[in-house]
Scaffold this motif. Structure first.
Motif: not given
Length: 235
Positions: A130-145
């Motif tokens: 869960v922690i790993g996916n939160v880090l990955v998904l929130s990073s993608m949200w912050a940076l965009g494609v």
């Protein structure tokens, strides 16, 4: 008792117990433990899910670093797709697809490996996942494609550095989040091979950062120098 359990497991289909199995069946369908068959040159290259998983873990970060740096120096993807955005989207799709393939073989590798009770920590595994996916998904949200998939190598630069979550927790949330997910899966399934593959993931990302961080920093430093030069001319 472990040997007896594994013998019965072969009959009942139950999960085997052990540390790491180095005698897996080849992806070509040949049992690697069969030694009486004539040796062929290509036998040296028999593939198991674990070996393919390890190869993909090593290949993926090397691939995107080589391609991205080649794009920065030659703009070959921009020329092929007639736009830096289209080129970046193509690379993003490629990296994402390679990640799916890597994750598939990682799962297959763990399923092919024996269960190791001391490493079976499902609660810790779920928490790490869960922690790993939160880090990955929130990073993608912050940076965009484009920010996530090396858009700066295409000249698609962000206006300012992202400093909010998850970048205020770690400088490379995509990488360390992915590492947590790998480890979480290994602990949830209780597979020693998964822990060793996670160590490979960690070191491959660590090596990748040694190339990416200085290169990206120089890209933005170059932009600032160009802005400063334009400011002097305007003055």
């Amino acid at each position: 008792m472990e040997k007896i359990h594994n013998i019965l497991a072969g009959v009942t289909g139950a999960e085997r117990i052990g540390f790491i199995d180095t005698t897996q069946t080849s992806l070509y369908g040949k049992d690697l433990t069969v030694l009486h068959q004539p040796m062929r040159v290509w036998d040296c290259f028999e593939l198991t899910a674990t070996s393919v998983s390890a190869a993909m873990i090593a290949f993926n970060p090397m691939f995107w670093n080589i391609v991205a740096q080649s794009e920065y120096k030659t703009h070959f993807l921009t020329r092929i797709f007639r736009s830096p955005f289209n080129g970046c989207y193509f690379l993003a799709l490629t990296i994402f697809s390679l990640g799916i393939i890597r994750d598939y073989f990682y799962t297959e590798a763990l399923d092919a490996q024996p269960f190791y009770p001391p490493l079976h920590q499902p609660l810790i595994g779920m928490a790490l996942f869960v922690i790993g996916n939160v880090l990955v998904l929130s990073s993608m949200w912050a940076l965009g494609v484009t920010g996530t998939y090396l858009g700066d190598y295409f000249g698609i630069l962000m206006d300012e550095k992202v400093e909010g979550f998850p970048f205020n927790v770690t400088g490379a949330p995509m990488y360390w989040g992915s590492t947590c997910s790998f480890l979480g899966t290994a602990l949830y399934k209780g597979k020693a091979a998964g822990v060793f593959l996670t160590i490979e993931v960690f070191f491959m990302y660590l090596i990748a950062l040694q190339f990416e961080d200085p290169f990206t920093a120089e890209i933005y430093a170059k932009r600032e120098r160009e802005r400063a030069a334009k400011g002097k001319k305007a003055a």
